[in-house]
Scaffold this active site. Structure first.
Site, short mmCIF file in Angstrom:
data_model
loop_
_atom_site.label_atom_id
_atom_site.label_comp_id
_atom_site.label_asym_id
_atom_site.label_seq_id
_atom_site.Cartn_x
_atom_site.Cartn_y
_atom_site.Cartn_z
N SER A 13 42.05 35.83 45.97
CA SER A 13 43.25 36.52 45.50
C SER A 13 44.22 35.64 44.73
O SER A 13 45.40 35.92 44.68
CB SER A 13 44.00 37.11 46.70
OG SER A 13 43.14 37.82 47.54
N CYS A 14 43.76 34.54 44.14
CA CYS A 14 44.68 33.60 43.51
C CYS A 14 45.18 34.09 42.16
O CYS A 14 44.58 34.96 41.53
CB CYS A 14 43.98 32.25 43.34
SG CYS A 14 43.34 31.57 44.89
N THR A 15 46.28 33.49 41.69
CA THR A 15 46.82 33.71 40.35
C THR A 15 47.14 32.34 39.77
O THR A 15 47.69 31.50 40.47
CB THR A 15 48.08 34.58 40.38
OG1 THR A 15 47.83 35.79 41.11
CG2 THR A 15 48.54 34.91 38.97
#
Length: 496
Positions: A13-15
């Site tokens: 779920s990284c940005t």
């Protein structure tokens, strides 16, 4: 093995944000990412890893590699459960190369059919550990990682960020053996959210690197759907290797749009929130600072109808899209490296190893960044404050990780009660952090080269003492505010 089989090994779920040196106010290069997890609490430690600490690495999926002798000291942010994988995630080495790994992604069925993931190939949990200590430039980082993927295969689709004093690079590993990397133009920014994002590849430009045989692979299996004149077909990596699904448009694309909204609003207005053709690199509408990148990573669609803890829109709109900052964000980092002009990358590396260049800074927020402050930790210190290491796997308010982790738990459920207090706290912490970073920076550069590491260690220690104390005080105040605002409160008879 399918991507699904690696849920326990990766952060889904990284940005990420990357900023070239001509796009910042002070000429710094910035690479940044939120490390998210599938669980609300996966504690992180912050530490400096000595040179030559490991002679090999075994990944949680069976990946194994022997490491070269020596290597450089580097900073890291490992999990506290090494039996599940190291997950050192982000850091800067003594040669001033920064790396952040990884931005999880997915490749499409067509490319995976002909080059599937390798079950015991390189995965996120080991990636930083086997690359960062052994490279002197960002390009070398891409090259070493590509060589390891060629030799061992990749277990996942991942995006990886690199930077040095001259360049920022984004590398996307799509399949078991194929990847592309692009140098971020100096005046541009990139925002990435769990998708393969690099667009048209120029195979004649030194701003691109790629796996051996990737063009032949695409041609052999007729994977390029692009139309072009004169028999030429543009090689759009995103379209050939990536995905474009309803899930992407609910979970991934809106975060890229939110980054555009904050950094280049005129470009955002040209697109919808779910536009599948958002640009990979773009020019911001102003010169940026660390705080601008931190604002992107702290965003939960603030001041829009999509804010899950806001008041605009309705219940459907507020839950419609996945925001950048989450309750399950474990840490957020902005790695800042001062831009240097007039030297080659190799010369910058040598100067860094001699202590002649200003220390890179790891701005790190433990827990959810919209509620936790970003702490400037200097990477040329030979040690980081011990209080940030060895976090307990379960809640323990004697450790900074759990103090900062608690700020989100005490803030977002009743945001109307805590919003003003939390905003004032973050503002105060930003001012203190910026003053502190500038003071330590100037003090170190005024000191003899051989004394600078001690100046940086002293500055980091001073930071730790007040930033943790301030967080504890803020947490106590939040708890009092929430107690007073409790729905169980009842007006008392003054005579009782």
């Amino acid at each position: 093995m399918s991507k699904k089989g690696f849920d326990g090994l990766m952060r889904r779920s990284c940005t990420s944000v990357l900023v070239g040196r001509a796009a910042t106010r002070d000429g710094s290069i910035l690479i940044a990412r939120n490390e998210d997890n599938t669980t609300p609490a996966a504690p992180k430690s912050l530490r400096m890893v000595p040179a030559g600490e490991r002679d090999g690495v075994e990944g949680a999926n069976g990946f194994a590699i022997t490491l070269p002798e020596g290597g450089f000291r580097y900073s890291a942010m490992p999990d506290v459960t090494p039996e599940e994988g190291l997950f050192e995630e982000a850091g800067v080495n003594a040669a001033h190369v920064a790396m952040s790994a990884t931005e999880s992604a997915l490749a499409n069925d067509c490319v995976l059919a002909f080059d599937p993931y390798v079950e015991n190939g390189l995965a996120e949990d080991a990636m930083l550990t086997v690359v960062l200590p052994y490279v002197k430039t960002a390009r070398e980082g891409v090259k070493r990682l590509g060589e390891i993927v060629a030799a061992h295969g990749s277990a996942e689709s991942n995006g990886v960020l690199f930077a040095d004093h001259l360049e920022a690079w984004y590398m996307e590993i799509a399949t078991g053996h194929h990847w592309v990397a692009q140098r971020i133009p100096d005046d541009c920014v990139a925002v990435v959210a769990n998708q393969l994002s690099i667009q048209e590849v120029d195979f004649e430009s030194d701003s691109f690197m790629y796996s051996e045989g990737i063009r032949e692979f695409v041609e052999e299996h007729a994977l390029n759907s692009a139309l072009g004149g004169g028999g030429e077909h543009p090689f759009n990596f995103r379209e050939i290797f990536g995905t474009s699904s309803d899930g992407d448009r609910r979970y991934n694309t809106p975060r890229v749009w939110d980054g555009l909204r904050l950094l280049a609003p005129e470009i955002a207005k040209e697109h919808t929130v779910v536009d599948s053709d958002l640009p990979f690199v773009f020019r911001p509408n102003r010169l940026l600072g660390v705080e601008d990148v931190a604002a992107v990573l702290s965003s939960h669609f603030d001041e829009t109808e999509f804010d899950p803890i806001g008041t605009a829109g309705d219940e459907f709109s507020r839950k419609r899209y996945r925001a950048i900052a989450l309750s399950r964000t474990q840490e957020s980092h902005v790695l800042q490296i001062e831009g240097v002009f007039g030297l080659s990358a190799e010369q910058c590396a040598q100067a860094a190893l001699k202590g002649e260049l200003a220390s890179p800074i790891c701005w790190v927020a433990l827990g959810t960044p919209c509620f936790s402050p970003y702490m400037p930790l200097f990477c040329d210190a030979h040690m980081w404050p011990a209080c940030f290491d060895d976090a307990a796997p379960k809640p323990d308010l004697s450790h900074p990780y759990w103090v900062f982790r608690s700020l989100q738990a005490a803030s977002d459920a009743r945001f109307a009660v805590t919003q003003v207090r939390s905003g004032d706290y973050k503002s105060e912490q930003w001012q203190k952090a910026l003053r502190h970073a500038q003071h330590v920076h100037r003090e170190a550069l005024a000191a003899p080269v051989e004394e600078r590491a001690a100046v940086y260690e002293k500055g980091n220690s001073e930071l730790a003492s007040w930033v943790v104390a301030d967080a504890q005080k803020h947490l106590a105040t939040l708890l009092l505010d929430l107690s007073i605002a409790s729905p169980l409160t009842f007006k008392m008879n003054p005579n009782l």
